[in-house]
Design a protein around this motif. Structure first.
Motif, PDB file in Angstrom:
ATOM      1  N   ARG A  77      22.982  42.576   2.167  1.00  0.00           N
ATOM      2  CA  ARG A  77      22.213  42.931   3.374  1.00  0.00           C
ATOM      3  C   ARG A  77      20.712  42.781   3.140  1.00  0.00           C
ATOM      4  NH1 ARG A  77      23.907  47.988   1.411  1.00  0.00           N
ATOM      5  NH2 ARG A  77      22.175  49.330   0.739  1.00  0.00           N
ATOM      6  N   ASN A  78      20.263  43.084   1.906  1.00  0.00           N
ATOM      7  CA  ASN A  78      18.832  42.972   1.619  1.00  0.00           C
ATOM      8  C   ASN A  78      18.386  41.521   1.492  1.00  0.00           C
ATOM      9  OD1 ASN A  78      18.761  45.716   1.657  1.00  0.00           O
ATOM     10  ND2 ASN A  78      18.364  46.006  -0.516  1.00  0.00           N
ATOM     11  N   TYR A  80      19.831  38.990   2.935  1.00  0.00           N
ATOM     12  CA  TYR A  80      19.903  38.433   4.288  1.00  0.00           C
ATOM     13  C   TYR A  80      18.702  38.865   5.119  1.00  0.00           C
ATOM     14  CZ  TYR A  80      21.419  37.629   9.073  1.00  0.00           C
ATOM     15  OH  TYR A  80      21.473  37.230  10.383  1.00  0.00           O
ATOM     16  N   ASN A  81      18.395  40.173   5.088  1.00  0.00           N
ATOM     17  CA  ASN A  81      17.258  40.673   5.867  1.00  0.00           C
ATOM     18  C   ASN A  81      15.948  40.022   5.429  1.00  0.00           C
ATOM     19  OD1 ASN A  81      18.869  42.370   7.392  1.00  0.00           O
ATOM     20  ND2 ASN A  81      18.551  44.143   6.076  1.00  0.00           N
ATOM     21  N   MET A  84      15.794  36.338   6.687  1.00  0.00           N
ATOM     22  CA  MET A  84      15.555  36.205   8.122  1.00  0.00           C
ATOM     23  C   MET A  84      14.126  36.588   8.489  1.00  0.00           C
ATOM     24  SD  MET A  84      18.299  34.865   9.064  1.00  0.00           S
ATOM     25  CE  MET A  84      17.762  34.668  10.755  1.00  0.00           C
ATOM     26  N   ARG A 101       9.571  36.661   2.428  1.00  0.00           N
ATOM     27  CA  ARG A 101      10.916  37.008   1.970  1.00  0.00           C
ATOM     28  C   ARG A 101      10.885  37.585   0.562  1.00  0.00           C
ATOM     29  NH1 ARG A 101      13.936  31.179   1.562  1.00  0.00           N
ATOM     30  NH2 ARG A 101      15.619  32.391   0.629  1.00  0.00           N
ATOM     31  N   SER A 320      16.424  42.350  11.346  1.00  0.00           N
ATOM     32  CA  SER A 320      16.373  42.469   9.883  1.00  0.00           C
ATOM     33  C   SER A 320      15.125  43.212   9.430  1.00  0.00           C
ATOM     34  CB  SER A 320      16.417  41.079   9.241  1.00  0.00           C
ATOM     35  OG  SER A 320      17.657  40.453   9.464  1.00  0.00           O
ATOM     36  N   SER A 324      15.137  46.786   7.453  1.00  0.00           N
ATOM     37  CA  SER A 324      14.494  46.918   6.142  1.00  0.00           C
ATOM     38  C   SER A 324      13.469  48.035   6.142  1.00  0.00           C
ATOM     39  CB  SER A 324      13.816  45.598   5.747  1.00  0.00           C
ATOM     40  OG  SER A 324      14.768  44.567   5.600  1.00  0.00           O
TER      41      SER A 324
END
Length: 348
Positions: A77-78, A80-81, A84, A101, A320, A324
């Motif tokens: 999830r991190n 991916y976030n 994005m 990123r 995202s 975060s």
């Protein structure tokens, strides 16, 4: 001063995008283009959006696999976030996404910036190799059309390039000699440089970056990594192909035409302007003309494909970013420990 320069650069790039969009649209019949939108099958456009989602998820999984050999293991999830958020940042300012990123993963998982940059560089190299594969396939399948496209695109610039070739040779030799001189001086005074704190920090930064770049050689599952790479590019190809079916004027085009659009579209998206706006549309429209697609229909295709994917990036990127921020930052003890270890290795 730096903020002013950044603002001016942003305005300049936006102006370039606006000019290219105006140039692509200035001779079109907007009634015909509107008719294309009215007759479009938006179900196929949704299929393209789903393929985009799958491609981004696969890229995030691949990036997670790259990071793991560096000693860090952020959850999917991190990664991916962070990815994005980086894509959204690129829409605001080209190439800012790589910084964004890596900064996000530093905040959530203490991944050092230099290591993160290294993994992104490796990712870009792999994407370049895949693009070269697409170039080869496209030229094999659609040689006549693509050859004519690129000849027309660069023919007007050839004379200028030919006149400048001697200058390029001089620039090359000056740069080569400069690099050699710097290396000789650096080796000559290496013992003194090692005592300099800035030099030690630079060496430490480069080591962390190289660790990220060569993480690809230490993957636990090479098959899965390259499978993700192939899957991502198949999704990109599928996104180009499925949007064909959304418009009556492009519904009869085959898989070879989709390869051509994938190639020139990728080149357009790589242009140093926000989200490839203008460049992507002009290149895709020009390519579809080679297949007998009218200008209005070609621009309708470019607008549908680009706008749908841009909206996808914006929506998922904002979600995202919020996720975060709500999750909060991770304590930095782990990063300090990692930095101390690298400094100890450097002293040895």
């Amino acid at each position: 001063m730096n903020k002013l320069l950044s603002f001016l650069k942003y305005v300049l790039l936006m102006s370039v995008s606006a000019f290219l969009m105006w140039y692509a649209l200035k001779e079109l019949d907007f009634q015909k283009m509107w008719a294309e939108f009215q007759n479009a099958d938006y179900g196929w456009l949704m299929v393209s959006v789903v393929m985009g989602l799958l491609a981004y998820l696969s890229r995030a999984m691949r990036w997670q696999m790259q990071i793991k050999p560096t000693g860090h293991n952020p959850p999917l999830r991190n990664t991916y976030n962070a990815m994005m958020v980086g894509y959204v940042a690129n829409l605001v300012f080209p190439r800012m996404g790589e910084v964004a990123r890596c900064t996000m993963l530093r905040r959530t998982d203490n991944l050092p910036l230099n290591t993160g940059f290294g993994t992104v560089i490796a990712e870009r190299i792999i994407d370049m190799l895949m693009l070269l594969l697409v170039v080869g396939l496209t030229f094999m399948v659609e040689f006549g059309r693509i050859r004519n496209f690129f000849l027309d695109l660069f023919s007007n610039k050839y004379a200028t390039l030919e006149q400048s070739i001697s200058s390029l040779y001089w620039v090359f030799w000056v740069m080569l000699i400069s690099v050699v001189v710097v290396l000789i001086v650096g080796l000559r005074y290496l013992s003194l440089l090692r005592k300099n704190s800035l030099f030690r920090k630079a060496v430490q930064f480069v080591r962390g970056m190289l660790q990220g770049i060569f993480s690809v050689t230490k993957l636990e599952n090479q098959f899965a990594f390259w499978g993700h790479t192939l899957f991502v590019w198949l999704m990109y190809y599928g996104m180009s192909l499925t949007v064909f079916y959304a418009l009556p004027a492009t519904a009869g085009l085959g898989w070879g035409a989709a390869l051509s659009v994938l190639l020139v579209g990728t080149l357009g998206m790589a242009a140093p302007v926000q989200g490839g706006i203008g460049v992507y549309h002009l290149l895709v429209q020009s390519t579809l003309l080679l297949y007998g697609v009218p200008k209005e229909a070609g621009m309708a295709y470019a607008l549908l494909a680009h706008t749908s994917q841009t909206l996808l990036v914006v929506v998922m990127g904002v979600i995202s970013f919020m996720a975060s921020m709500l999750r909060g930052a991770k304590p930095v003890e782990a990063e300090h420990s990692h930095t101390s270890t690298q400094a100890h290795e450097l002293k040895r």
